[in-house]
Design a protein around this motif. Structure first.
Motif, PDB file in Angstrom:
ATOM      1  N   SER A  21     -10.946  -2.031  -2.128  1.00  0.00           N
ATOM      2  CA  SER A  21     -11.334  -0.624  -2.086  1.00  0.00           C
ATOM      3  C   SER A  21     -10.202   0.235  -1.530  1.00  0.00           C
ATOM      4  O   SER A  21      -9.324  -0.258  -0.813  1.00  0.00           O
ATOM      5  CB  SER A  21     -12.577  -0.470  -1.196  1.00  0.00           C
ATOM      6  OG  SER A  21     -12.894   0.887  -0.965  1.00  0.00           O
ATOM      7  N   GLY A  73     -11.070   2.513   0.517  1.00  0.00           N
ATOM      8  CA  GLY A  73     -11.603   2.781   1.844  1.00  0.00           C
ATOM      9  C   GLY A  73     -12.181   4.158   2.047  1.00  0.00           C
ATOM     10  O   GLY A  73     -12.645   4.483   3.143  1.00  0.00           O
ATOM     11  N   ASP A  74     -12.188   4.984   1.004  1.00  0.00           N
ATOM     12  CA  ASP A  74     -12.671   6.361   1.146  1.00  0.00           C
ATOM     13  C   ASP A  74     -14.148   6.433   0.764  1.00  0.00           C
ATOM     14  O   ASP A  74     -14.521   6.986  -0.271  1.00  0.00           O
ATOM     15  CB  ASP A  74     -11.833   7.297   0.273  1.00  0.00           C
ATOM     16  CG  ASP A  74     -12.142   8.768   0.542  1.00  0.00           C
ATOM     17  OD1 ASP A  74     -12.791   9.054   1.566  1.00  0.00           O
ATOM     18  OD2 ASP A  74     -11.742   9.618  -0.272  1.00  0.00           O
ATOM     19  N   GLY A  82      -8.902  -2.817   2.409  1.00  0.00           N
ATOM     20  CA  GLY A  82      -8.744  -1.374   2.304  1.00  0.00           C
ATOM     21  C   GLY A  82      -7.300  -1.032   1.968  1.00  0.00           C
ATOM     22  O   GLY A  82      -6.380  -1.451   2.674  1.00  0.00           O
ATOM     23  N   PHE A 105      -4.425   1.562   1.803  1.00  0.00           N
ATOM     24  CA  PHE A 105      -4.009   2.843   2.381  1.00  0.00           C
ATOM     25  C   PHE A 105      -2.497   2.976   2.261  1.00  0.00           C
ATOM     26  O   PHE A 105      -1.758   2.129   2.774  1.00  0.00           O
ATOM     27  CB  PHE A 105      -4.382   2.916   3.870  1.00  0.00           C
ATOM     28  CG  PHE A 105      -5.851   2.898   4.155  1.00  0.00           C
ATOM     29  CD1 PHE A 105      -6.556   4.082   4.317  1.00  0.00           C
ATOM     30  CD2 PHE A 105      -6.532   1.694   4.272  1.00  0.00           C
ATOM     31  CE1 PHE A 105      -7.917   4.068   4.591  1.00  0.00           C
ATOM     32  CE2 PHE A 105      -7.887   1.666   4.546  1.00  0.00           C
ATOM     33  CZ  PHE A 105      -8.583   2.859   4.701  1.00  0.00           C
ATOM     34  N   ARG A 140      -7.504  11.432  -1.495  1.00  0.00           N
ATOM     35  CA  ARG A 140      -8.378  10.966  -0.422  1.00  0.00           C
ATOM     36  C   ARG A 140      -9.006  12.170   0.284  1.00  0.00           C
ATOM     37  O   ARG A 140      -8.324  13.158   0.574  1.00  0.00           O
ATOM     38  CB  ARG A 140      -7.582  10.123   0.582  1.00  0.00           C
ATOM     39  CG  ARG A 140      -8.439   9.407   1.618  1.00  0.00           C
ATOM     40  CD  ARG A 140      -7.567   8.594   2.573  1.00  0.00           C
ATOM     41  NE  ARG A 140      -6.802   7.569   1.872  1.00  0.00           N
ATOM     42  CZ  ARG A 140      -7.262   6.362   1.580  1.00  0.00           C
ATOM     43  NH1 ARG A 140      -8.495   6.037   1.918  1.00  0.00           N
ATOM     44  NH2 ARG A 140      -6.493   5.488   0.947  1.00  0.00           N
ATOM     45  N   TYR A 170      -7.475   7.555   9.272  1.00  0.00           N
ATOM     46  CA  TYR A 170      -8.336   7.098   8.181  1.00  0.00           C
ATOM     47  C   TYR A 170      -8.413   5.571   8.165  1.00  0.00           C
ATOM     48  O   TYR A 170      -9.460   5.000   7.836  1.00  0.00           O
ATOM     49  CB  TYR A 170      -7.816   7.649   6.850  1.00  0.00           C
ATOM     50  CG  TYR A 170      -7.855   9.160   6.825  1.00  0.00           C
ATOM     51  CD1 TYR A 170      -8.966   9.832   6.341  1.00  0.00           C
ATOM     52  CD2 TYR A 170      -6.791   9.908   7.345  1.00  0.00           C
ATOM     53  CE1 TYR A 170      -9.018  11.223   6.346  1.00  0.00           C
ATOM     54  CE2 TYR A 170      -6.837  11.294   7.359  1.00  0.00           C
ATOM     55  CZ  TYR A 170      -7.953  11.946   6.868  1.00  0.00           C
ATOM     56  OH  TYR A 170      -8.011  13.319   6.892  1.00  0.00           O
ATOM     57  N   ARG A 171      -7.316   4.931   8.518  1.00  0.00           N
ATOM     58  CA  ARG A 171      -7.347   3.477   8.675  1.00  0.00           C
ATOM     59  C   ARG A 171      -8.312   3.090   9.804  1.00  0.00           C
ATOM     60  O   ARG A 171      -9.115   2.169   9.667  1.00  0.00           O
ATOM     61  CB  ARG A 171      -5.942   2.954   8.969  1.00  0.00           C
ATOM     62  CG  ARG A 171      -4.943   3.146   7.828  1.00  0.00           C
ATOM     63  CD  ARG A 171      -3.542   2.678   8.208  1.00  0.00           C
ATOM     64  NE  ARG A 171      -2.665   2.605   7.049  1.00  0.00           N
ATOM     65  CZ  ARG A 171      -1.617   3.399   6.843  1.00  0.00           C
ATOM     66  NH1 ARG A 171      -1.299   4.338   7.732  1.00  0.00           N
ATOM     67  NH2 ARG A 171      -0.875   3.263   5.755  1.00  0.00           N
ATOM     68  N   ARG A 183     -10.804   4.843  11.009  1.00  0.00           N
ATOM     69  CA  ARG A 183     -12.179   5.159  10.615  1.00  0.00           C
ATOM     70  C   ARG A 183     -12.760   4.049   9.740  1.00  0.00           C
ATOM     71  O   ARG A 183     -13.935   3.677   9.882  1.00  0.00           O
ATOM     72  CB  ARG A 183     -12.205   6.493   9.860  1.00  0.00           C
ATOM     73  CG  ARG A 183     -13.554   6.854   9.252  1.00  0.00           C
ATOM     74  CD  ARG A 183     -13.449   8.111   8.383  1.00  0.00           C
ATOM     75  NE  ARG A 183     -14.695   8.393   7.690  1.00  0.00           N
ATOM     76  CZ  ARG A 183     -15.053   7.846   6.531  1.00  0.00           C
ATOM     77  NH1 ARG A 183     -14.240   6.966   5.944  1.00  0.00           N
ATOM     78  NH2 ARG A 183     -16.203   8.159   5.964  1.00  0.00           N
ATOM     79  N   PHE A 184     -11.949   3.520   8.852  1.00  0.00           N
ATOM     80  CA  PHE A 184     -12.386   2.436   7.972  1.00  0.00           C
ATOM     81  C   PHE A 184     -12.842   1.237   8.798  1.00  0.00           C
ATOM     82  O   PHE A 184     -13.932   0.685   8.583  1.00  0.00           O
ATOM     83  CB  PHE A 184     -11.225   2.063   7.051  1.00  0.00           C
ATOM     84  CG  PHE A 184     -11.483   0.902   6.137  1.00  0.00           C
ATOM     85  CD1 PHE A 184     -12.340   1.015   5.060  1.00  0.00           C
ATOM     86  CD2 PHE A 184     -10.837  -0.313   6.347  1.00  0.00           C
ATOM     87  CE1 PHE A 184     -12.563  -0.055   4.203  1.00  0.00           C
ATOM     88  CE2 PHE A 184     -11.044  -1.387   5.498  1.00  0.00           C
ATOM     89  CZ  PHE A 184     -11.911  -1.259   4.425  1.00  0.00           C
ATOM     90  N   LEU A 234     -11.407  -7.875   7.509  1.00  0.00           N
ATOM     91  CA  LEU A 234     -10.754  -6.742   6.869  1.00  0.00           C
ATOM     92  C   LEU A 234      -9.272  -7.019   6.661  1.00  0.00           C
ATOM     93  O   LEU A 234      -8.579  -7.478   7.574  1.00  0.00           O
ATOM     94  CB  LEU A 234     -10.906  -5.475   7.716  1.00  0.00           C
ATOM     95  CG  LEU A 234     -12.336  -4.991   7.969  1.00  0.00           C
ATOM     96  CD1 LEU A 234     -12.315  -3.733   8.826  1.00  0.00           C
ATOM     97  CD2 LEU A 234     -13.075  -4.744   6.661  1.00  0.00           C
ATOM     98  N   HIS A 261      -5.640  -5.130   5.129  1.00  0.00           N
ATOM     99  CA  HIS A 261      -5.016  -3.825   4.875  1.00  0.00           C
ATOM    100  C   HIS A 261      -3.976  -4.002   3.779  1.00  0.00           C
ATOM    101  O   HIS A 261      -3.044  -4.800   3.914  1.00  0.00           O
ATOM    102  CB  HIS A 261      -4.350  -3.309   6.154  1.00  0.00           C
ATOM    103  CG  HIS A 261      -3.634  -1.999   5.984  1.00  0.00           C
ATOM    104  ND1 HIS A 261      -2.413  -1.894   5.337  1.00  0.00           N
ATOM    105  CD2 HIS A 261      -3.958  -0.745   6.374  1.00  0.00           C
ATOM    106  CE1 HIS A 261      -2.025  -0.630   5.342  1.00  0.00           C
ATOM    107  NE2 HIS A 261      -2.946   0.085   5.963  1.00  0.00           N
TER     108      HIS A 261
END
Length: 464
Positions: free
Chosen positions: A137, A139-140, A166, A168, A175, A190-191, A193-194, A211, A213
């Motif tokens: 994803s 991630g948004d 996620g 990013f 985004r 945003y990272r 928050r994910f 998770l 990245h």
């Protein structure tokens, strides 16, 4: 009878080696080219490789430069029933050809364009075929989506464990809240928050998670890779995966000279961020021109490898792992069953115990002893680089391989060698074949997405 049945189920769950899995590993090793049969090679000794879905939801709602999808991808409607049906067919073929256990990615465009129910159904389908699924994803998405994915209609977990990757990077546009990032650092909130969405889900409902990245690397953000590692390693990601861009996918989104950024350049930047050299030969996944990996953990601000390539005792421990535990599957195994598997393996191979004790003792010395662990704790974090190939190299290489011919051009020959060693496969139930991911994206996706556009056209609901 109930007691006997329960004991039989327990015996199967804690059986160290599944004969079918062992046979698949043996076959996988035999199929590998000689140049990748190294002491650290995981393929064929502990894993069959990674798997991914194809053609199940090509559309995405962000714009990336570059994008590995063909230009038709965003003209295909996301359709949950199509996704679930195709995932079922593909997983069935993977189960038949690659055995009872593997890691598989639910990948296409953006997975959260599926409804939470369809997304969950796809993941449960993958699990039914013995796959440990990871949703890919950008991630948004919102916490509400994540809850509805993980929980059933009664608010109870239908997925006890989630794995998400996620993606990013500043090369992604659209985004929410930051449509055009000015730097990688701008994306750090945003990272965070994910990760926090999953942390809250676990605290509230007990749903565990892993998770990863993901980040595409081009000349524009190469110099920011080290900063991403330094700033984000403690956020809660268990893996950082970097992909140097290649000339593949939608050529309208090729805006830089991607040949300036390769595996070596990205790896050096990761090492800067970690603050130490990373040995990518200890554990290998296929061809080192395609994949590099360093597995380890942080104790406080310092990263330590699980195995040191400079320590003969660690290399001996690696060989012992392959010998005694290589055919033991750990993917998706619950902790009680895993303990049972390991105990039975130790009973069968008592040499495991002293080797494990010595390995743990070496790790403790390197990190500063038990006191350091108690003070800082342990955070497993691994680093990976995947180098995709240019479509202009993959297409002729694959065509020659299909004819059983060896290329004379060194560049195309190198592509053939890498394809023959591929760690990442995608299934074609209609032909019964598995193909390397680079072939899928470079050769097959452009044609398949045209057909998918006809099958699943986007309907303009506002049209009269």
């Amino acid at each position: 009878m109930r007691v006997i049945d329960a004991l039989r189920r327990l015996e199967r769950r804690t059986r160290p080696v599944d004969p079918e899995f062992a046979a698949v590993l043996h076959r996988r090793w035999a199929q590998l080219p000689e140049h990748v049969k190294t002491p650290g090679q995981f393929l064929g000794r502990h894993a069959v490789g990674c798997e991914g879905t194809r053609g199940v939801f090509p559309r995405c709602n962000l714009a990336c430069t570059p994008c590995y999808h063909s230009r038709e991808a965003n003209r295909v409607r996301v359709d949950g029933s199509h996704t679930i049906t195709e995932v079922d067919k593909q997983m069935a073929l993977l189960r038949r050809l690659r055995g009872p256990r593997a890691h598989a990615q639910l990948i296409g465009g953006e997975v959260t364009l599926l409804s939470p129910d369809d997304h969950a159904a796809a993941l449960l389908t993958m699990r039914r075929y013995g796959r440990e699924p990871m949703s890919m994803s950008h991630g948004d998405f919102d916490p509400d989506y994540l809850e509805r994915l993980a929980l059933d209609a009664h608010g109870q977990p239908r997925l006890r464990r989630l794995s998400f990757a996620g993606h990013f990077d500043m090369l992604m546009f659209g985004r929410r809240g930051i449509p055009r990032p000015g730097s990688e650092e701008d994306l750090n909130p945003y990272r965070q928050r994910f990760v926090e969405m999953f942390t809250r889900l676990r605290a509230k409902h007990g749903v565990r998670f892993f998770l990863a990245h993901n980040m595409t690397v081009t000349p524009a953000n190469l110099g920011q890779v080290a900063g991403v590692v330094r700033d984000c390693h403690a956020m809660g990601f268990g893996m950082f995966s970097f992909q140097p861009a290649a000339f593949v996918g939608d050529d309208r989104r090729w805006h830089e000279n991607y040949e300036q950024v390769g595996m070596d350049e990205v790896w050096r930047e990761i090492e800067k961020g970690v603050g130490t050299l990373l040995d990518y030969t200890v554990i290998q996944h296929g061809d080192l021109r395609c994949n590099r990996a360093a597995y380890g953990f942080y104790v406080g601000p310092r990263w330590h490898p699980f195995l040191s390539g400079g320590d003969p005792a660690d290399l001996a421990a690696r060989e012992a792992f392959f010998r005694y535990l290589g055919a033991v599957n750990f993917a998706g195994v619950e902790l009680p069953d895993l303990i049972g598997k390991l105990l039975r393996a130790v009973v069968r191979h008592p040499a495991i115990l002293p080797l494990a004790v010595q390995w743990i003792a070496r790790l403790l010395r390197r990190v500063g002893g038990v006191r350091a662990l108690l003070r800082h704790g342990v955070r497993p974090v691994s680093f990976v680089v995947h180098q995709f190939m240019d479509a202009a190299d993959v297409a002729p290489a694959w065509e020659l391989m299909q004819r059983g011919e060896k290329a004379s051009d060194p560049r195309i020959l190198a592509a053939q060698e890498r394809l023959a060693s591929c760690h990442y496969a995608m299934a074609h139930p209609e032909t019964g074949e598995l193909v390397p991911a680079c072939v899928q994206h470079s050769v097959l996706d452009p044609v398949e997405n045209v057909e998918l556009r006809r099958l699943l056209p986007i309907v303009d609901v506002h049209a009269s």
